[in-house]
Design a protein around this motif. Sequence first.
Motif, PDB file in Angstrom:
ATOM      1  N   SER A   1      -8.854   5.855 -39.551  1.00 52.29           N
ATOM      2  CA  SER A   1      -9.788   6.810 -40.181  1.00 52.29           C
ATOM      3  C   SER A   1      -9.109   8.135 -40.513  1.00 52.29           C
ATOM      4  O   SER A   1      -9.433   8.766 -41.530  1.00 52.29           O
ATOM      5  CB  SER A   1     -10.998   7.050 -39.273  1.00 52.29           C
ATOM      6  OG  SER A   1     -10.593   7.618 -38.040  1.00 52.29           O
ATOM      7  N   LYS A   2      -8.166   8.552 -39.688  1.00 47.40           N
ATOM      8  CA  LYS A   2      -7.457   9.810 -39.942  1.00 47.40           C
ATOM      9  C   LYS A   2      -6.617   9.691 -41.209  1.00 47.40           C
ATOM     10  O   LYS A   2      -6.628  10.584 -42.068  1.00 47.40           O
ATOM     11  CB  LYS A   2      -6.571  10.163 -38.756  1.00 47.40           C
ATOM     12  CG  LYS A   2      -5.746  11.430 -38.940  1.00 47.40           C
ATOM     13  CD  LYS A   2      -4.906  11.711 -37.709  1.00 47.40           C
ATOM     14  CE  LYS A   2      -4.052  12.967 -37.887  1.00 47.40           C
ATOM     15  NZ  LYS A   2      -3.217  13.229 -36.686  1.00 47.40           N
TER      16      LYS A   2
ATOM     17  N   ARG B   1     -13.942  11.898 -40.981  1.00 49.02           N
ATOM     18  CA  ARG B   1     -13.518  10.753 -40.165  1.00 49.02           C
ATOM     19  C   ARG B   1     -14.721  10.052 -39.554  1.00 49.02           C
ATOM     20  O   ARG B   1     -14.745   8.823 -39.434  1.00 49.02           O
ATOM     21  CB  ARG B   1     -12.578  11.222 -39.048  1.00 49.02           C
ATOM     22  CG  ARG B   1     -11.262  11.781 -39.546  1.00 49.02           C
ATOM     23  CD  ARG B   1     -10.307  11.958 -38.386  1.00 49.02           C
ATOM     24  NE  ARG B   1      -9.387  13.055 -38.620  1.00 49.02           N
ATOM     25  CZ  ARG B   1      -8.467  13.449 -37.755  1.00 49.02           C
ATOM     26  NH1 ARG B   1      -8.354  12.840 -36.593  1.00 49.02           N
ATOM     27  NH2 ARG B   1      -7.656  14.453 -38.034  1.00 49.02           N
TER      28      ARG B   1
ATOM     29  N   ILE C   1     -16.873   1.720 -40.810  1.00 49.85           N
ATOM     30  CA  ILE C   1     -16.146   0.628 -40.139  1.00 49.85           C
ATOM     31  C   ILE C   1     -17.088  -0.087 -39.176  1.00 49.85           C
ATOM     32  O   ILE C   1     -17.120  -1.322 -39.109  1.00 49.85           O
ATOM     33  CB  ILE C   1     -14.908   1.180 -39.406  1.00 49.85           C
ATOM     34  CG1 ILE C   1     -13.886   1.724 -40.418  1.00 49.85           C
ATOM     35  CG2 ILE C   1     -14.271   0.094 -38.530  1.00 49.85           C
ATOM     36  CD1 ILE C   1     -12.737   2.480 -39.778  1.00 49.85           C
TER      37      ILE C   1
ATOM     38  N   ILE D   1     -16.240   7.691 -42.019  1.00 51.78           N
ATOM     39  CA  ILE D   1     -15.380   6.506 -42.158  1.00 51.78           C
ATOM     40  C   ILE D   1     -15.581   5.568 -40.969  1.00 51.78           C
ATOM     41  O   ILE D   1     -15.733   4.350 -41.131  1.00 51.78           O
ATOM     42  CB  ILE D   1     -13.906   6.926 -42.275  1.00 51.78           C
ATOM     43  CG1 ILE D   1     -13.675   7.682 -43.588  1.00 51.78           C
ATOM     44  CG2 ILE D   1     -12.985   5.699 -42.194  1.00 51.78           C
ATOM     45  CD1 ILE D   1     -12.329   8.370 -43.683  1.00 51.78           C
ATOM     46  N   GLU D   2     -15.629   6.137 -39.785  1.00 43.25           N
ATOM     47  CA  GLU D   2     -15.803   5.320 -38.578  1.00 43.25           C
ATOM     48  C   GLU D   2     -17.178   4.661 -38.543  1.00 43.25           C
ATOM     49  O   GLU D   2     -17.319   3.526 -38.071  1.00 43.25           O
ATOM     50  CB  GLU D   2     -15.564   6.189 -37.340  1.00 43.25           C
ATOM     51  CG  GLU D   2     -14.079   6.542 -37.163  1.00 43.25           C
ATOM     52  CD  GLU D   2     -13.843   7.731 -36.258  1.00 43.25           C
ATOM     53  OE1 GLU D   2     -14.836   8.252 -35.682  1.00 43.25           O
ATOM     54  OE2 GLU D   2     -12.672   8.166 -36.137  1.00 43.25           O
TER      55      GLU D   2
ATOM     56  N   ALA E   1      -8.904   9.564 -44.287  1.00 49.48           N
ATOM     57  CA  ALA E   1      -9.496  10.883 -44.535  1.00 49.48           C
ATOM     58  C   ALA E   1      -8.495  11.818 -45.193  1.00 49.48           C
ATOM     59  O   ALA E   1      -8.817  12.520 -46.171  1.00 49.48           O
ATOM     60  CB  ALA E   1     -10.010  11.486 -43.226  1.00 49.48           C
TER      61      ALA E   1
END
Length: 222
Positions: free
Chosen positions: A161-162, A144, A151, A147-148, A165
């Motif tokens: 993100s959760k 996560r 972003i 991913i963040e 993921a």
Amino acid sequence: MAAPLWKTQAQREQERALKREAVLRAAARAFSEQGFHRTSLDDVAERLNVTKPTIYHYVRSKDEILFECVRIGLERLDSASASAEAQRGGGCGLDRLIVLWTEYARIVTEDFGRCLILVGEDPLPAETRKELRALKGKIDKRFRGLIEQGIADGSIQPCDSKLLAFAAAGALSWIARWHDPAGSLPVDEIARQTIGFFVNGIGLNGAGAGRSRHAGQHASAV
């Protein structure tokens, strides 16, 4: 010069470690192919062409074997995620996420990773499961985090993100269930195409965009 008659302590320890890994690897394959409960230590011994008592020189029980197999699989994923997280100067968040996802696909198609996905920690006692699930949580947090970061740096569009993921880990983990090592596609190509579905989507030139928005609205209401 004649070879020494006696092995050093370091050589004996290395030899034992290699034999223990061979036991774990044979068991991981058996668990993945036959299931944990249908696999006995006699089965593992037969695969190695040794006696069952020999197995007990390296492990104490079948539960210990499964714990070690799952732990090794998780630690390899943890190492891959830690490496991707640490490479902050090595590309944007999306680039590092693609590297991690590719390595993830490789790991889950190897012996210990495949055992992790196909068998997992569920057959083990509750306290043991707790330890392994804590490691799973750490890996998910790193997923996560990447991913963040993507972003934040603009390489990944704003999303949950959760959810991303979980979706990506689920798709990549499932490769362990259907991948055939003798098949026409190598693991790296399977990983490339699967990851491409997430990175590029499947709509061509915006086709189905309206339906996609409608589906998203429906999903958010469930």
